[in-house]
Design a protein around this motif. Sequence first.
Motif, PDB file in Angstrom:
ATOM      1  N   ASP A 224     -89.480 -54.263  15.525  1.00 14.87           N
ATOM      2  CA  ASP A 224     -88.537 -54.413  14.305  1.00 14.87           C
ATOM      3  C   ASP A 224     -89.979 -53.036  14.271  1.00 14.87           C
ATOM      4  OD1 ASP A 224     -86.565 -55.582  14.834  1.00 14.87           O
ATOM      5  OD2 ASP A 224     -87.238 -57.544  13.673  1.00 14.87           O
ATOM      6  N   TYR A 225     -91.671 -53.920  14.106  1.00 17.63           N
ATOM      7  CA  TYR A 225     -92.725 -52.760  13.211  1.00 17.63           C
ATOM      8  C   TYR A 225     -92.999 -52.136  14.033  1.00 17.63           C
ATOM      9  CZ  TYR A 225     -91.762 -57.328  10.240  1.00 17.63           C
ATOM     10  OH  TYR A 225     -91.838 -58.886   9.653  1.00 17.63           O
ATOM     11  N   ALA A 226     -92.879 -51.276  15.099  1.00 13.17           N
ATOM     12  CA  ALA A 226     -93.080 -50.088  15.877  1.00 13.17           C
ATOM     13  C   ALA A 226     -93.090 -49.444  15.106  1.00 13.17           C
ATOM     14  CB  ALA A 226     -92.182 -49.632  16.745  1.00 13.17           C
ATOM     15  N   GLU A 227     -92.555 -48.650  14.290  1.00 10.53           N
ATOM     16  CA  GLU A 227     -92.838 -48.667  12.912  1.00 10.53           C
ATOM     17  C   GLU A 227     -92.529 -47.690  12.062  1.00 10.53           C
ATOM     18  OE1 GLU A 227     -92.635 -44.435  14.416  1.00 10.53           O
ATOM     19  OE2 GLU A 227     -92.245 -45.576  17.025  1.00 10.53           O
ATOM     20  N   VAL A 228     -93.697 -47.823  11.323  1.00  7.57           N
ATOM     21  CA  VAL A 228     -93.435 -47.352   9.573  1.00  7.57           C
ATOM     22  C   VAL A 228     -92.753 -47.546   9.052  1.00  7.57           C
ATOM     23  CG1 VAL A 228     -94.948 -46.728   7.817  1.00  7.57           C
ATOM     24  CG2 VAL A 228     -96.468 -46.792   9.920  1.00  7.57           C
ATOM     25  N   ASP A 229     -92.227 -48.203   8.011  1.00  8.58           N
ATOM     26  CA  ASP A 229     -91.019 -47.946   7.774  1.00  8.58           C
ATOM     27  C   ASP A 229     -91.546 -47.883   5.971  1.00  8.58           C
ATOM     28  OD1 ASP A 229     -88.432 -47.106   6.862  1.00  8.58           O
ATOM     29  OD2 ASP A 229     -87.326 -48.733   7.899  1.00  8.58           O
ATOM     30  N   PRO A 230     -91.612 -46.917   5.032  1.00 14.76           N
ATOM     31  CA  PRO A 230     -92.343 -47.488   3.726  1.00 14.76           C
ATOM     32  C   PRO A 230     -90.614 -47.516   3.083  1.00 14.76           C
ATOM     33  CG  PRO A 230     -92.619 -45.317   4.445  1.00 14.76           C
ATOM     34  CD  PRO A 230     -91.969 -45.764   5.649  1.00 14.76           C
ATOM     35  N   ALA A 231     -89.032 -47.168   3.393  1.00 15.19           N
ATOM     36  CA  ALA A 231     -87.878 -47.001   2.334  1.00 15.19           C
ATOM     37  C   ALA A 231     -87.235 -48.252   3.101  1.00 15.19           C
ATOM     38  CB  ALA A 231     -87.097 -45.784   3.539  1.00 15.19           C
ATOM     39  N   LYS A 232     -87.840 -49.428   3.578  1.00 16.90           N
ATOM     40  CA  LYS A 232     -87.468 -50.324   4.414  1.00 16.90           C
ATOM     41  C   LYS A 232     -87.595 -51.023   3.465  1.00 16.90           C
ATOM     42  CE  LYS A 232     -85.801 -53.136   7.612  1.00 16.90           C
ATOM     43  NZ  LYS A 232     -85.418 -53.691   9.886  1.00 16.90           N
ATOM     44  N   SER A 233     -89.892 -50.799   3.032  1.00 15.57           N
ATOM     45  CA  SER A 233     -90.269 -51.924   2.733  1.00 15.57           C
ATOM     46  C   SER A 233     -89.624 -51.379   0.861  1.00 15.57           C
ATOM     47  CB  SER A 233     -91.947 -51.310   2.247  1.00 15.57           C
ATOM     48  OG  SER A 233     -92.309 -51.634   4.189  1.00 15.57           O
ATOM     49  N   LEU A 234     -89.631 -51.194   0.428  1.00 15.28           N
ATOM     50  CA  LEU A 234     -88.922 -50.628  -1.074  1.00 15.28           C
ATOM     51  C   LEU A 234     -87.786 -51.691  -0.795  1.00 15.28           C
ATOM     52  CD1 LEU A 234     -90.238 -47.421  -1.679  1.00 15.28           C
ATOM     53  CD2 LEU A 234     -91.043 -49.277  -2.418  1.00 15.28           C
ATOM     54  N   GLU A 235     -86.333 -51.282  -0.475  1.00 15.81           N
ATOM     55  CA  GLU A 235     -85.371 -51.733   0.154  1.00 15.81           C
ATOM     56  C   GLU A 235     -85.860 -53.505  -0.066  1.00 15.81           C
ATOM     57  OE1 GLU A 235     -81.068 -52.232  -0.525  1.00 15.81           O
ATOM     58  OE2 GLU A 235     -82.459 -50.617  -0.997  1.00 15.81           O
ATOM     59  N   LEU A 236     -86.606 -53.687   1.371  1.00 21.51           N
ATOM     60  CA  LEU A 236     -86.553 -55.785   1.071  1.00 21.51           C
ATOM     61  C   LEU A 236     -87.044 -55.695  -0.344  1.00 21.51           C
ATOM     62  CD1 LEU A 236     -88.084 -55.612   4.447  1.00 21.51           C
ATOM     63  CD2 LEU A 236     -86.158 -56.724   3.523  1.00 21.51           C
ATOM     64  N   LEU A 237     -87.844 -55.015  -1.161  1.00 23.72           N
ATOM     65  CA  LEU A 237     -88.799 -55.842  -1.878  1.00 23.72           C
ATOM     66  C   LEU A 237     -87.895 -55.395  -3.388  1.00 23.72           C
ATOM     67  CD1 LEU A 237     -92.146 -54.353  -2.346  1.00 23.72           C
ATOM     68  CD2 LEU A 237     -91.784 -55.744  -1.941  1.00 23.72           C
TER      69      LEU A 237
END
Length: 607
Positions: free
Chosen positions: A425-438
Amino acid sequence: MRSKRIFAVGAVLATLSLAGTACAAPDSGGSSTSNQKTSVTLGWNQPFYSYNANTSNGNATANNSIKYLMNKQFWYVDAGGTIQPDTSFGTYEKTSDDPLTVKYTVNSDEVWSDGTPVDAADMLLNWAAQSGNLNTIDADKVKRDDATGLPKNTKGKVFFDTSSIGLSLVKETPAITDSNKTVTLIYTKPFADWAYDMPDLMPAHVVGEKALGITDPQKAKDAVVKAIQDKDAAALAKISAFWNSGFDYTKMPSDPALALSNGAYVMSDFKENEFMTLKKNTKYKGKQAGVFDTITVRWSEDPMAQVQALQNGEVDMFSPQVTTDVVKAAEKVKDVSIKKGTEGTYEHIDLVQNNKGPFDPGSYGGDEAKALAVRQAFLHGVPRQEIVDKLIKPIVPDAEVRNSFLKTAGTPGYDEIVAQNGSADYAEVDPAKSLELLKQAGVKTPVKVRVMYAKDNVRRVNEFQLMKPALAKAGFDLIDAGSNEWGAKLGDGTYDAVFFGWQSTTPAVSADRETYATGTINNLIGYSNKTVDGLFDKLVVTPDETEQIKIQAEIEKQLFKDAIGLTIFQFPSANITNSTRITGEDPAILAPTMFYGFWNWKVPSAK
């Protein structure tokens, strides 16, 4: 929130600010002919500060590496990470599976460097201390000094400041037989790592002399044995108090009894923050005898300064936290030999869950789901692959991101565990997913995160510089909380995330429990999961390796699910030597790395 500050088998690689090198260590020159003394000088990054490497204060790489030269035990771990018995010290054998029973016998000619026999008294003291079964105050009730981390409310109570999962299962006082050379441990439960349960012994006669005021060595050790067998709380309170801190020092002690050896070398000189010199122990009769007459360890946390010392002939071998700049500089030194590889230390980043910070449910009214979402968002922004590509691959071209909390790549079970633990799940950096979670969690951005790391470590500075812009895209503002005193600050609640290295010293599966189970000694982030606790309880009593891997996989699923942090990379290593001064070095993957196999080192010009 003060940590217990024990680093156990996962010893933290600390870097300290040291004094300058104007006062040099003894000259490492000299001839290697049979008629003259031979010497070698080693460069290392942190000064020795405790002879008792079994206490919560003393159990660190800085002390264990030196003690490796001074004290022997029933086993050692070879360069490849496999346990090997040292029958020149003694023997140990499992005599029963039900109940698990292990018999330890020290050879009849084993003595300390003062001539006092090594015997059952030393082993019984080891059990009494590390089992915790004689303590009259629980570890979670102990208050500690903020500056030193030492116990401060244990006066008059029995409290040995250490722990051993295995020895805690030996409830019955071990029996002494064979003219005081044998002890027998009977476990109340099976224990997977029983073979590692009698490490580095402390001299019982010295403890008895200092704690109980008895000057005769035999009478002193007899008194220690009697106190343990009788469970004499008054005597044991004094014994434990001295055992906890009486062997702590940062320069040559005035009393030589505090620096005894039963191994190849004995301490002969120690200048605070500068160097220590060890000479051959004339009483040692084992098979791992030293080659050089003296070994001097010289301290500097700056690897480039170590390169300069190598070039100047002040250091003959060192093994730094290596960077490409260090390797390039070392390659220019005449007669240099560089052995590259990986070691048993791995970099990781932890998220603190009990300091009212952004990853703590307490910051959101106890909302664990919101805190979890923030932790997940953060981890999706950590540029692990970029860190490996830019900082590690230039040294080890085939380096990869480490994806397991409990296993090193290439060891049995690693691939099986990684395939199912959730690290993908953390193999690739995914800032979009981070922002969506926040956004889903209703957390305003940017989220401020105080990140602690070793400020005086070049590689760690570079790591932070790579993390900061990557996490900014993920909705986080990283506050630079780097510190030269980061090791002493671990667990003090003044940071929200921290990255550093855990170092493995043995393949023991029970070691990781002390990092991830609730309230354990190396759990520095306040993490608690009853499922994980139960799985570790099961793991430590499971001897079958196939079953161990299955349990470890379940543990890792929970660790990734709870987003406690991430592993980043296995440490690259570079053992750098002056080939005209020393050969035969074979640095180990696990601790003590560079110091391993000193009995196989060679003086190049020896005839």
